[in-house]
Every structure is written in structure tokens, then in C-alpha cells.
Design a protein around this motif. Structure first.
Motif, PDB file in Angstrom:
ATOM      1  N   LYS A 109       3.647   1.644   4.368  1.00  0.00           N
ATOM      2  CA  LYS A 109       3.172   3.025   4.271  1.00  0.00           C
ATOM      3  C   LYS A 109       4.341   3.999   4.213  1.00  0.00           C
ATOM      4  N   GLN A 110       5.355   3.758   5.056  1.00  0.00           N
ATOM      5  CA  GLN A 110       6.537   4.620   5.066  1.00  0.00           C
ATOM      6  C   GLN A 110       7.248   4.584   3.718  1.00  0.00           C
ATOM      7  N   LYS A 111       7.362   3.398   3.138  1.00  0.00           N
ATOM      8  CA  LYS A 111       8.015   3.265   1.835  1.00  0.00           C
ATOM      9  C   LYS A 111       7.228   4.010   0.756  1.00  0.00           C
ATOM     10  N   ALA A 112       5.902   3.902   0.837  1.00  0.00           N
ATOM     11  CA  ALA A 112       5.057   4.581  -0.150  1.00  0.00           C
ATOM     12  C   ALA A 112       5.188   6.098  -0.018  1.00  0.00           C
ATOM     13  N   GLU A 113       5.223   6.594   1.226  1.00  0.00           N
ATOM     14  CA  GLU A 113       5.369   8.033   1.456  1.00  0.00           C
ATOM     15  C   GLU A 113       6.724   8.524   0.966  1.00  0.00           C
ATOM     16  N   PHE A 114       7.766   7.731   1.219  1.00  0.00           N
ATOM     17  CA  PHE A 114       9.105   8.107   0.761  1.00  0.00           C
ATOM     18  C   PHE A 114       9.153   8.151  -0.767  1.00  0.00           C
ATOM     19  N   LYS A 134       9.349  11.249  -5.712  1.00  0.00           N
ATOM     20  CA  LYS A 134       8.747  11.561  -7.006  1.00  0.00           C
ATOM     21  C   LYS A 134       8.508  13.060  -7.135  1.00  0.00           C
ATOM     22  N   ARG A 135       7.947  13.672  -6.059  1.00  0.00           N
ATOM     23  CA  ARG A 135       7.689  15.113  -6.090  1.00  0.00           C
ATOM     24  C   ARG A 135       8.990  15.901  -6.201  1.00  0.00           C
ATOM     25  N   TYR A 136      10.023  15.422  -5.501  1.00  0.00           N
ATOM     26  CA  TYR A 136      11.324  16.096  -5.547  1.00  0.00           C
ATOM     27  C   TYR A 136      11.903  16.052  -6.960  1.00  0.00           C
TER      28      TYR A 136
END
Length: 216
Positions: free
Chosen positions: A91-96, A101-103
Motif C-alpha cells: 500500500k505504501q509503495k502504491a501511495e508513493f 505520478k501526480r508530482y
């Protein structure tokens, strides 16, 4: 019959140890002990050192693990374990990855905006010679290095009389008092009585670059 002093000493020590253990057991069973301690009495230096290494606070009165510190350490361990399960790590990897991606999308968006501004600035730029004594306020503001507030200052000063030369302009208009400002104005096409400033002839290439920088 000979008395073995060493044996007697050992028996006495053993008896004292049994007595102390019995006393300690009574203490451990007391309500006061149970209220502030977690687990058994720390009966050796090694046990006390290990407890402190594990992050516990030692209750000095009863020589035991402080109950509140035990609960705090347990909670931290549970949090750590929960945060480091395979599911949590995934989950942490997916959030990162999502944040990255947004950045990157935001960087790309800003780059596109800057590109569009640059293109617009270049397309809107028209190089022309502007005479300070006859130009309107808008015409003065169209000179690459002259901002609207400076154009207004020029118009206000001109009401007290036309400018005789560049020296007169510099002295009467605050926004033109800096050497760099007045030189850029001349390079960008401003004239005083039809003359450019000495050493700063009109240059369309420099004026365009200044205009582009001003619009960003």
C-alpha cells in the motif's frame, strides 16, 4: 565431627535466598505491585539491562518493568508490525507511486503553461520606436522594459514640460533613474527627441528577450 564452614555458609545463603524469594512473591502478589508493574520482579542485573534495552522503564521501588512503559512499547511494536506487513508495504509503495505520478504531472503542466506563456509573449511582441514626448501611456507601456507604473510616471512628468534629453528624463522620472532601466528602455526602442541613449542603440533581439522575461 568437623564442621565445614563453607557448607554452613552455603546453607545460610540458600536459606536467605528462599526467604527473600518468598517475600518477593508476596510483594508481586500485592495490589500495589500489580498496579505499577508488568511481569515478575527483575531478579538480576542482566534482566534489568535487557528490559532497558527493550525500551522499558524500570520501576525503582519494586525493581520491575513499569506497567505504563510496557503498554507504550507494546503499542509501538504493534504499530510497527502493522506498518510492515506485506499488505501495508504494498500500500505504501502504491501511495508513493501515485504521489510521484501526480508530482510529475504537475511539473509537466507547469512546463506547458510556461511554454504557452513564452509563445504568447513572443507572438504579442512588436518592436517599434516610441518617442517619449509624444507617445500615449499605452504606447510607453508597450516598450519592453517600461512597466505600466513607469509609463504613468512619464506621462505625469511630461505634463510639466517635454523632456529635453535623456538626462532630463532620468532626473524627472523615478522609475527611469536607474542606469540599467534607462539603458534597457533605449535598447527597447524608446527615444527622447528622436534620439536613443548614447551607447544603447535600439536592438530588436534584446528587446524581444526582455519582453519575454517580463511576461513570465
Amino acid at each position: 565431627m568437623r564442621i565445614n564452614i563453607y557448607s554452613i555458609g552455603m546453607l545460610i545463603a540458600a536459606g536467605i535466598a528462599v526467604m527473600l524469594a518468598g517475600c518477593m512473591k508476596k510483594v508481586e502478589e500485592s495490589a500495589e505491585y500489580k498496579a505499577v508493574c508488568e511481569g515478575l520482579h527483575l531478579s538480576s542485573t542482566a534482566k534489568r539491562n535487557q528490559a532497558m534495552e527493550d525500551g522499558y522503564i524500570i520501576n525503582k521501588r519494586f525493581d520491575c518493568v513499569d506497567k505504563a512503559s510496557y503498554a507504550a512499547v507494546k503499542e509501538e511494536r504493534m504499530k510497527y508490525e502493522a506498518a510492515n506487513t506485506p499488505e501495508a508495504i504494498a500500500k505504501q509503495k502504491a501511495e508513493f507511486a501515485e504521489k510521484r505520478k501526480r508530482y510529475e504531472e504537475e511539473l509537466a503542466r507547469k512546463a506547458e503553461v510556461e511554454k504557452n506563456v513564452s509563445v504568447e509573449a513572443e507572438s504579442n511582441f512588436v518592436f517599434r520606436i516610441v518617442e517619449v514626448n509624444t507617445a500615449t501611456e499605452d504606447e510607453l507601456a508597450s516598450v519592453a522594459s517600461i512597466r505600466p507604473e513607469v509609463a504613468a510616471q512619464i506621462i505625469a512628468a511630461r505634463q510639466n514640460g517635454l523632456f529635453h534629453d535623456w538626462y532630463d528624463l532620468v532626473n524627472r522620472v523615478i522609475g527611469m533613474s536607474a542606469a540599467q532601466s534607462v539603458a534597457y528602455a533605449s535598447v527597447s526602442g524608446l527615444t527622447v527627441n528622436g534620439k536613443s541613449m548614447e551607447g544603447a542603440p535600439p536592438d530588436e533581439r534584446i528587446a524581444a528577450a526582455y519582453w519575454k522575461n517580463r511576461r513570465q
